[in-house]
Design a protein around this motif. Structure first.
Motif, PDB file in Angstrom:
ATOM      1  N   GLN A 103      49.967 -11.861  -4.498  1.00 16.13           N
ATOM      2  CA  GLN A 103      48.774 -11.627  -3.685  1.00 16.13           C
ATOM      3  C   GLN A 103      48.651 -12.668  -2.557  1.00 16.13           C
ATOM      4  N   VAL A 104      48.807 -13.927  -2.891  1.00 13.12           N
ATOM      5  CA  VAL A 104      48.647 -14.971  -1.872  1.00 13.12           C
ATOM      6  C   VAL A 104      49.759 -14.903  -0.821  1.00 13.12           C
ATOM      7  N   PRO A 105      51.035 -14.740  -1.204  1.00 17.91           N
ATOM      8  CA  PRO A 105      52.054 -14.579  -0.152  1.00 17.91           C
ATOM      9  C   PRO A 105      51.770 -13.393   0.774  1.00 17.91           C
ATOM     10  N   LEU A 106      51.253 -12.303   0.205  1.00 11.44           N
ATOM     11  CA  LEU A 106      50.878 -11.151   1.046  1.00 11.44           C
ATOM     12  C   LEU A 106      49.795 -11.570   2.039  1.00 11.44           C
ATOM     13  N   ALA A 107      48.819 -12.309   1.516  1.00 10.83           N
ATOM     14  CA  ALA A 107      47.729 -12.789   2.377  1.00 10.83           C
ATOM     15  C   ALA A 107      48.276 -13.716   3.449  1.00 10.83           C
ATOM     16  N   MET A 108      49.252 -14.518   3.056  1.00  6.17           N
ATOM     17  CA  MET A 108      49.832 -15.473   4.005  1.00  6.17           C
ATOM     18  C   MET A 108      50.546 -14.732   5.149  1.00  6.17           C
ATOM     19  N   VAL A 109      51.301 -13.710   4.777  1.00  5.52           N
ATOM     20  CA  VAL A 109      52.018 -12.925   5.790  1.00  5.52           C
ATOM     21  C   VAL A 109      51.016 -12.327   6.786  1.00  5.52           C
ATOM     22  N   MET A 110      49.954 -11.750   6.239  1.00  2.00           N
ATOM     23  CA  MET A 110      48.944 -11.144   7.115  1.00  2.00           C
ATOM     24  C   MET A 110      48.267 -12.204   7.974  1.00  2.00           C
ATOM     25  N   ALA A 111      47.999 -13.369   7.370  1.00  2.00           N
ATOM     26  CA  ALA A 111      47.338 -14.452   8.120  1.00  2.00           C
ATOM     27  C   ALA A 111      48.223 -14.904   9.278  1.00  2.00           C
ATOM     28  N   ILE A 112      49.518 -15.010   9.001  1.00  2.00           N
ATOM     29  CA  ILE A 112      50.443 -15.454  10.063  1.00  2.00           C
ATOM     30  C   ILE A 112      50.511 -14.416  11.187  1.00  2.00           C
ATOM     31  N   ILE A 113      50.607 -13.162  10.776  1.00  2.00           N
ATOM     32  CA  ILE A 113      50.688 -12.085  11.785  1.00  2.00           C
ATOM     33  C   ILE A 113      49.415 -12.056  12.633  1.00  2.00           C
ATOM     34  N   LEU A 114      48.262 -12.055  11.958  1.00  2.00           N
ATOM     35  CA  LEU A 114      47.009 -11.933  12.707  1.00  2.00           C
ATOM     36  C   LEU A 114      46.695 -13.194  13.517  1.00  2.00           C
ATOM     37  N   SER A 115      47.241 -14.334  13.087  1.00  2.00           N
ATOM     38  CA  SER A 115      47.006 -15.572  13.840  1.00  2.00           C
ATOM     39  C   SER A 115      47.732 -15.553  15.180  1.00  2.00           C
ATOM     40  N   ARG A 116      48.719 -14.680  15.278  1.00  2.00           N
ATOM     41  CA  ARG A 116      49.417 -14.532  16.561  1.00  2.00           C
ATOM     42  C   ARG A 116      48.575 -13.695  17.529  1.00  2.00           C
ATOM     43  N   LYS A 117      47.450 -13.229  17.019  1.00  2.00           N
ATOM     44  CA  LYS A 117      46.479 -12.452  17.792  1.00  2.00           C
ATOM     45  C   LYS A 117      47.095 -11.223  18.477  1.00  2.00           C
ATOM     46  N   PRO A 118      47.724 -10.349  17.678  1.00  2.00           N
ATOM     47  CA  PRO A 118      48.224  -9.108  18.284  1.00  2.00           C
ATOM     48  C   PRO A 118      47.045  -8.204  18.636  1.00  2.00           C
ATOM     49  N   LYS A 119      47.321  -7.115  19.302  1.00  2.00           N
ATOM     50  CA  LYS A 119      46.251  -6.205  19.710  1.00  2.00           C
ATOM     51  C   LYS A 119      45.510  -5.676  18.462  1.00  2.00           C
ATOM     52  N   GLY A 120      44.220  -5.750  18.524  1.00  2.00           N
ATOM     53  CA  GLY A 120      43.407  -5.226  17.410  1.00  2.00           C
ATOM     54  C   GLY A 120      43.321  -6.161  16.214  1.00  2.00           C
ATOM     55  N   TRP A 121      43.676  -7.447  16.395  1.00  2.00           N
ATOM     56  CA  TRP A 121      43.698  -8.367  15.258  1.00  2.00           C
ATOM     57  C   TRP A 121      42.319  -8.567  14.632  1.00  2.00           C
ATOM     58  N   LYS A 122      41.281  -8.533  15.494  1.00  2.00           N
ATOM     59  CA  LYS A 122      39.927  -8.721  14.951  1.00  2.00           C
ATOM     60  C   LYS A 122      39.541  -7.562  14.050  1.00  2.00           C
ATOM     61  N   PHE A 123      39.950  -6.364  14.459  1.00  2.00           N
ATOM     62  CA  PHE A 123      39.658  -5.173  13.655  1.00  2.00           C
ATOM     63  C   PHE A 123      40.340  -5.288  12.283  1.00  2.00           C
ATOM     64  N   PHE A 124      41.621  -5.656  12.300  1.00  2.00           N
ATOM     65  CA  PHE A 124      42.354  -5.748  11.036  1.00  2.00           C
ATOM     66  C   PHE A 124      41.829  -6.889  10.146  1.00  2.00           C
ATOM     67  N   ARG A 125      41.430  -7.980  10.801  1.00  2.00           N
ATOM     68  CA  ARG A 125      40.870  -9.089  10.029  1.00  2.00           C
ATOM     69  C   ARG A 125      39.615  -8.617   9.290  1.00  2.00           C
ATOM     70  N   THR A 126      38.791  -7.828   9.976  1.00  2.00           N
ATOM     71  CA  THR A 126      37.569  -7.304   9.361  1.00  2.00           C
ATOM     72  C   THR A 126      37.910  -6.321   8.244  1.00  2.00           C
ATOM     73  N   VAL A 127      38.880  -5.453   8.547  1.00  2.00           N
ATOM     74  CA  VAL A 127      39.259  -4.439   7.548  1.00  2.00           C
ATOM     75  C   VAL A 127      39.765  -5.106   6.265  1.00  2.00           C
ATOM     76  N   TYR A 128      40.625  -6.102   6.430  1.00  2.00           N
ATOM     77  CA  TYR A 128      41.173  -6.767   5.242  1.00  2.00           C
ATOM     78  C   TYR A 128      40.115  -7.575   4.491  1.00  2.00           C
ATOM     79  N   PHE A 129      39.165  -8.108   5.239  1.00  2.00           N
ATOM     80  CA  PHE A 129      38.161  -8.943   4.579  1.00  2.00           C
ATOM     81  C   PHE A 129      37.049  -8.104   3.953  1.00  2.00           C
ATOM     82  N   PHE A 130      36.870  -6.899   4.471  1.00  2.00           N
ATOM     83  CA  PHE A 130      35.724  -6.084   4.063  1.00  2.00           C
ATOM     84  C   PHE A 130      35.556  -5.934   2.537  1.00  2.00           C
TER      85      PHE A 130
END
Lengths: 423, 306
Positions: free
Chosen positions: B82-109
């Motif tokens: 679970q944590v490595p999966l979270a880490m991968v997503m954190a690294i990807i979204l930290s690069r601020k790709p298009k729509g990163w805020k949306f995905f951050r919200t979706v994953y955190f929801f």
């Protein structure tokens, strides 16, 4: 100055002490009553009316405050915790028969024996209070009773080609085969939640095989192993997913009319008469008939019936005589035969109070009463006959049995281990 | 550093309340639980000493052994999947790709929804007759794979575990916050040296969060895995045949039976397992300080890029 301050402090202390003293006789007495007869419970509407009526009649003197408990297990847990921590509620409902031994021994409950001896005891079914007394004390008043006997859907039976309910378990399984062939579930089973339906079916089979003394040797009676085999076989004729199913699944299938036989307590009868459960304007009750537990070949259970005390009423021991009198007054009010008659009519439930049934009592309830009155003997269901640990372990044991993880002997051993651990 | 006499007053004033609260709400209850684990007590009668019998009975009970196994699996899955999966997503979204805020919200929801509600939802999804999962399998021609997911011995525990693994939002947000504190000059230097995004993640980001947020998340996730209760209670109540039981659920059932001694004994075992997990994780991640880690990471990155 110092004297003034000392005087003020003394006055504050005295005021604090007085304020925390027990209620004066002329103050309103509040009775705390955690109740499961709320929400969607069939007794809820009339109980609410009864409490409101009592509060109005005793306005300014006694007030019953209901603490709503919509979940039975939650209510049991909370009751146990409050007793353990010395906060026993003024009045409570208990549905675990085995617990009354320990709870009575705790000395935290009011002994109702003297009040019953004053004539109130005459209102109860003969011998009922004595049967549940512990060391000569009736702290837990048997109030709601229950009989567990199959109810079947005559329309489905007719469609399958059966004009009568199976009289023996051999015949029962023949019926199950026929029902399955026609795409019907013979009965509803559930190993999820508390495995209530399966526990009731198991109790019926145990009664049919072992007879009235089946509990005399605890779980050592061979009837328990044999009954486990039968219960396992029954799972071949229930709906898919029964191993993870709960009460809502069993009830849902019965209401959908895809299950031929239903087993539950009399409190469920009211649902058979609800318009919302009718199909094409036909009430489910119109297609229902009450049956007797089939006879088991070679068994000793003919004429027997599975029952239980569905609810005991119990009150906390009171230091204040006025409060004790108020609590007893309220219990007498609830158990008043006229009120119980109304409660029975509105809910379909059965009671240990002797009452004149209303002429409006529905047919199914009347038939259940006939079955109860005509039984040669009764035994209580498995959950009530053993320590709570057995009912806690029952769902796991049933699912292990049906999944083939354990055999019938293993099933019984699992329950025995639960008892051993609780001792 | 030696304390001055004048420092003692404020020290007591600041630490005192915390120490008292810690004693009252943690230390004393834990001691009480340990003492009770050697007792037979139903909450009503007087507790009676029974030595190690609670523990011997417990280990004789297959349900308890299974609960321990499940908890260990759960904690390992939490920490190492679970944590490595979270880490991968954190690294990807930290690069601020298009729509990163949306995905951050979706994953955190899902984190803002109660575990009970989620479990109820998944119970409906897994339902053998009306569940979405079986419906989906039927609709794509895989009807032979349908089943009673929560009722079958083979599928019940994986079914309970799998859906939960994907709720990574909480850990992802913690790691994203940590990643934003990494000096951007490291990444700029790496880009000049020709490092790919993947290389930057492997040689800069992960080493720099390893001893901070990653360690925190693995510890938190493992502890959460060890104390699982509500999901299992709602989905299966430990069934079928206790195959999905956990230690806390086992403890709860013993409390239902008014068996406070056994419940306490299972709590003691849970505490011991928890301590073993936390110490092991700490040992595994024990490394140098932040600066040393940064230097080491940079050196490693440069070596890899040569």
């Amino acid at each position: 100055m110092k004297k003034t301050i000392a005087l003020l402090l003394t006055l504050v202390m005295v005021f604090g002490l007085v304020a925390s003293m027990p209620a004066y006789a002329d103050e309103e007495i509040v009775i705390n009553f955690p109740s499961v007869w709320v929400g969607t419970d069939s007794k809820a509407p009339y109980m609410a009316q009864l409490i409101e009526q009592f509060n109005a009649e005793n306005a300014g003197k006694i007030k019953v405050v209901v603490e709503e408990q919509t979940d039975y297990q939650g209510a049991r847990d909370k009751l146990r915790t409050t007793i353990t921590t010395g906060n026993t509620p003024d009045l409570c409902i208990l549905d675990t028969t085995y617990d009354i031994l320990g709870y009575t021994a705790s000395g935290k409950f009011m002994d109702l024996t003297p009040y019953l001896a004053e004539g109130w005891g005459e209102d109860f079914v003969d011998g009922a209070c004595d049967a549940w007394s512990v060391d000569g004390k009736v702290c837990f008043l048997p109030f709601e009773s229950a009989v567990f006997t199959p109810i079947y859907n005559t329309r489905i039976f007719n469609e399958i080609g059966w004009d009568h309910f199976p009289a023996t378990y051999d015949e029962f399984f023949q019926f199950c085969e026929d029902a399955k062939a026609k795409g019907y579930n013979a009965m509803g089973q559930m190993a999820g939640e508390n495995a209530w339906s399966s526990m009731l079916w198991y109790s019926l089979i145990v009664e049919a095989i072992g007879g009235k003394d089946v509990y005399a040797d605890g779980l050592d009676n061979p009837a328990f192993v044999e009954a486990a085999e039968v219960l396992k076989h029954m799972y071949d004729y229930t709906f898919d997913g029964a191993l993870s199913a709960g009460a809502a699944d069993v009830n849902g299938h019965w209401l959908k009319r895809d299950t031929a036989i239903y087993l539950n307590g009399p409190w469920w009868v009211a649902n058979l008469y609800k318009e919302e459960n009718a199909v094409d304007g036909v009430l489910l009750a119109d297609d229902c008939e009450v049956a007797l537990n089939p006879v088991y070949e070679g068994g000793q259970g003919k004429g027997g019936l599975v029952t239980t005390v569905q609810a005991f009423l119990a009150a906390a021991k009171q230091d204040d005589p006025a409060k004790e009198a108020a609590v007893v007054k309220f219990i007498k009010y609830i158990t008043d035969p006229a009120h119980v008659s109304e409660l029975a009519l509105s809910s379909g439930a059965m009671f240990f109070v002797k009452y004149e049934p209303s002429p409006d009592t529905n047919i199914i309830s009347q038939k259940l009463t006939e079955v109860a009155n005509s039984a040669d003997f009764t035994i209580i269901h498995v959950n009530g006959a053993f320590p709570t640990a057995v009912s806690t372990e029952f769902p796991a044991a049933v699912s292990a049995l049906v999944s083939g993880e354990v055999d019938a002997q293993g099933f019984v051993d699992q329950l025995k281990l639960a008892i051993e651990m609780s001792e | 550093m030696k304390l001055e006499r004048s420092d003692r007053g404020p020290l007591v004033a600041f630490l005192g309340p915390a120490i008292v609260l810690m004693m009252v709400f943690f230390v004393i209850p834990v001691i009480y639980v340990v003492v009770l684990s050697f007792m037979k007590w139903n909450g009503i009668a007087e507790p009676a000493f029974r030595g190690l019998r609670n523990f011997t009975l417990m280990f004789k009970d297959k349900a308890f052994v299974r609960s321990v196994q499940n908890n260990v699996i759960w904690a390992l899955v939490a920490g190492f999947i679970q944590v490595p999966l979270a880490m991968v997503m954190a690294i990807i979204l930290s690069r601020k790709p298009k729509g990163w805020k949306f995905f951050r919200t979706v994953y955190f929801f899902p984190q803002v929804i109660s575990g009970i509600a989620l479990a109820t939802l998944w119970r409906a999804i897994y339902n053998a007759e009306t569940g979405l999962l079986n419906g989906l399998l039927n609709s794509i021609g895989l009807g032979n794979l349908t089943g009673d997911w929560l009722g079958q011995i083979k599928t019940a525990f994986p079914a309970v575990l799998i859906y939960w693994v994907f709720y990574i939002g909480y850990y992802m947000v913690i790691m994203m916050a940590d990643i934003t504190t990494i000096d951007t000059s490291y990444y700029e230097a790496a880009v000049i040296d020709g490092a790919s995004d993947f290389q930057q993640a492997i040689y800069i980001t992960i080493p720099l969060i390893k001893n901070t947020s990653l360690l925190t998340c693995i510890t938190l996730a493992s502890v959460m895995g060890l104390r699982q209760f509500e999901q299992v209670y709602m989905l299966t109540n430990g069934g079928p045949a206790n195959k999905t039981s956990t230690i806390v659920l086992y403890m709860y059932k013993k409390l239902q039976d008014s068996n406070y001694g056994l419940a306490s004994a299972s709590a003691v075992i849970l505490i011991i397992i928890g301590v073993i997990f936390i110490v092991t994780i700490r040992k595994l991640f024990e490394g140098r300080g932040d600066k040393a880690a940064q230097r080491k990471a940079l050196k490693k990155a440069r070596r890899a890029l040569k």
